[in-house]
Design a protein around this motif. Structure first.
Motif, PDB file in Angstrom:
ATOM      1  N   CYS A 152       4.305 -31.083  -6.714  1.00  0.00           N
ATOM      2  CA  CYS A 152       5.245 -32.202  -6.640  1.00  0.00           C
ATOM      3  C   CYS A 152       6.225 -32.220  -7.815  1.00  0.00           C
ATOM      4  O   CYS A 152       7.163 -33.005  -7.822  1.00  0.00           O
ATOM      5  N   ALA A 153       6.047 -31.335  -8.783  1.00  0.00           N
ATOM      6  CA  ALA A 153       6.970 -31.249  -9.914  1.00  0.00           C
ATOM      7  C   ALA A 153       8.173 -30.384  -9.537  1.00  0.00           C
ATOM      8  O   ALA A 153       8.169 -29.685  -8.531  1.00  0.00           O
ATOM      9  N   ARG A 154       9.205 -30.439 -10.358  1.00  0.00           N
ATOM     10  CA  ARG A 154      10.431 -29.685 -10.075  1.00  0.00           C
ATOM     11  C   ARG A 154      10.148 -28.192  -9.911  1.00  0.00           C
ATOM     12  O   ARG A 154      10.709 -27.536  -9.041  1.00  0.00           O
ATOM     13  N   ASP A 155       9.270 -27.631 -10.743  1.00  0.00           N
ATOM     14  CA  ASP A 155       8.975 -26.206 -10.590  1.00  0.00           C
ATOM     15  C   ASP A 155       8.160 -25.941  -9.323  1.00  0.00           C
ATOM     16  O   ASP A 155       8.125 -24.819  -8.831  1.00  0.00           O
ATOM     17  N   GLY A 156       7.551 -26.969  -8.763  1.00  0.00           N
ATOM     18  CA  GLY A 156       6.895 -26.826  -7.468  1.00  0.00           C
ATOM     19  C   GLY A 156       7.909 -26.555  -6.380  1.00  0.00           C
ATOM     20  O   GLY A 156       7.705 -25.704  -5.503  1.00  0.00           O
ATOM     21  N   ASP A 157       9.028 -27.262  -6.411  1.00  0.00           N
ATOM     22  CA  ASP A 157      10.128 -26.991  -5.477  1.00  0.00           C
ATOM     23  C   ASP A 157      10.628 -25.564  -5.646  1.00  0.00           C
ATOM     24  O   ASP A 157      10.870 -24.856  -4.665  1.00  0.00           O
ATOM     25  N   GLN A 158      10.793 -25.136  -6.878  1.00  0.00           N
ATOM     26  CA  GLN A 158      11.261 -23.769  -7.141  1.00  0.00           C
ATOM     27  C   GLN A 158      10.265 -22.745  -6.598  1.00  0.00           C
ATOM     28  O   GLN A 158      10.660 -21.740  -6.000  1.00  0.00           O
ATOM     29  N   PHE A 159       8.978 -23.013  -6.790  1.00  0.00           N
ATOM     30  CA  PHE A 159       7.938 -22.114  -6.272  1.00  0.00           C
ATOM     31  C   PHE A 159       8.004 -22.040  -4.748  1.00  0.00           C
ATOM     32  O   PHE A 159       7.977 -20.953  -4.162  1.00  0.00           O
ATOM     33  N   LEU A 160       8.091 -23.202  -4.084  1.00  0.00           N
ATOM     34  CA  LEU A 160       8.148 -23.225  -2.623  1.00  0.00           C
ATOM     35  C   LEU A 160       9.373 -22.483  -2.113  1.00  0.00           C
ATOM     36  O   LEU A 160       9.287 -21.712  -1.148  1.00  0.00           O
ATOM     37  N   LYS A 161      10.511 -22.684  -2.736  1.00  0.00           N
ATOM     38  CA  LYS A 161      11.728 -21.992  -2.321  1.00  0.00           C
ATOM     39  C   LYS A 161      11.567 -20.479  -2.459  1.00  0.00           C
ATOM     40  O   LYS A 161      11.937 -19.720  -1.559  1.00  0.00           O
ATOM     41  N   ALA A 162      11.032 -20.040  -3.585  1.00  0.00           N
ATOM     42  CA  ALA A 162      10.852 -18.599  -3.800  1.00  0.00           C
ATOM     43  C   ALA A 162       9.851 -18.019  -2.796  1.00  0.00           C
ATOM     44  O   ALA A 162      10.085 -16.956  -2.214  1.00  0.00           O
ATOM     45  N   LEU A 163       8.771 -18.714  -2.583  1.00  0.00           N
ATOM     46  CA  LEU A 163       7.740 -18.237  -1.665  1.00  0.00           C
ATOM     47  C   LEU A 163       8.264 -18.130  -0.241  1.00  0.00           C
ATOM     48  O   LEU A 163       8.031 -17.135   0.447  1.00  0.00           O
ATOM     49  N   LEU A 164       8.978 -19.140   0.190  1.00  0.00           N
ATOM     50  CA  LEU A 164       9.374 -19.217   1.595  1.00  0.00           C
ATOM     51  C   LEU A 164      10.689 -18.523   1.914  1.00  0.00           C
ATOM     52  O   LEU A 164      11.010 -18.334   3.084  1.00  0.00           O
ATOM     53  N   SER A 165      11.432 -18.107   0.921  1.00  0.00           N
ATOM     54  CA  SER A 165      12.720 -17.478   1.196  1.00  0.00           C
ATOM     55  C   SER A 165      12.765 -16.003   0.858  1.00  0.00           C
ATOM     56  O   SER A 165      13.699 -15.316   1.252  1.00  0.00           O
ATOM     57  N   SER A 166      11.773 -15.471   0.166  1.00  0.00           N
ATOM     58  CA  SER A 166      11.882 -14.110  -0.360  1.00  0.00           C
ATOM     59  C   SER A 166      11.309 -13.041   0.561  1.00  0.00           C
ATOM     60  O   SER A 166      11.437 -11.867   0.279  1.00  0.00           O
ATOM     61  N   ALA A 167      10.709 -13.420   1.661  1.00  0.00           N
ATOM     62  CA  ALA A 167      10.054 -12.439   2.521  1.00  0.00           C
ATOM     63  C   ALA A 167      10.978 -11.941   3.621  1.00  0.00           C
ATOM     64  O   ALA A 167      11.897 -12.625   4.050  1.00  0.00           O
ATOM     65  N   THR A 168      10.688 -10.724   4.073  1.00  0.00           N
ATOM     66  CA  THR A 168      11.388 -10.210   5.249  1.00  0.00           C
ATOM     67  C   THR A 168      10.877 -10.948   6.477  1.00  0.00           C
ATOM     68  O   THR A 168       9.884 -11.678   6.407  1.00  0.00           O
ATOM     69  N   GLU A 169      11.518 -10.757   7.614  1.00  0.00           N
ATOM     70  CA  GLU A 169      11.133 -11.493   8.819  1.00  0.00           C
ATOM     71  C   GLU A 169       9.663 -11.273   9.179  1.00  0.00           C
ATOM     72  O   GLU A 169       8.954 -12.212   9.527  1.00  0.00           O
ATOM     73  N   ASN A 170       9.177 -10.054   9.088  1.00  0.00           N
ATOM     74  CA  ASN A 170       7.778  -9.766   9.436  1.00  0.00           C
ATOM     75  C   ASN A 170       6.797 -10.315   8.420  1.00  0.00           C
ATOM     76  O   ASN A 170       5.624 -10.489   8.726  1.00  0.00           O
TER      77      ASN A 170
END
Length: 124
Positions: free
Chosen positions: A46-64
């Protein structure tokens, strides 16, 4: 087919409501049973770096390799939806792919059972 992931968050590890559980054993139990493709621990989503973590996790992968289903074991699931909304919107992750469970005030075995139940229920 995308991945199923489990995020564990225990309020920096100092919150009294998580003191009866071994968060690493919770993650290992789910991992060993191969109920998800990955397990990660974050100290305070729930902290600001939590948002950064979620963005990195969910946006950095290829489609598969992208996450199709995200389980979060932490605090109140309704609060999770509200707290992660901005990060999800920023990367185009649909909030209906989030499945949360409250593991506060549980011991290790209870938390594992609650997560297993969440995963089983969301599969149907």
């Amino acid at each position: 087919m995308g991945k199923k992931g489990l995020l564990l968050c225990v309020c920096q590890g100092t919150c009294p409501s998580f003191q009866e559980m071994n968060i690493f054993e919770v993650g290992n139990a789910i991992r060993r049973k191969k109920l998800v493709d990955y397990v990660a621990v974050h100290p305070q989503l729930c902290a600001r770096d939590g948002d950064q973590f979620l963005k990195a996790l969910l946006s950095s992968a290829t489609e598969n390799e992208a996450t199709d289903v995200l389980y979060v074991a932490a605090c109140d699931p309704d609060m999770q939806v509200k707290m992660y909304r901005d990060a999800f919107e920023a990367v185009g992750f649909a909030s209906d792919k989030l499945h949360g469970v409250d593991i506060r005030n549980m011991n290790t075995e209870q938390a594992v059972a609650a997560i297993e139940n969440l995963i089983a229920q969301s599969a149907t």
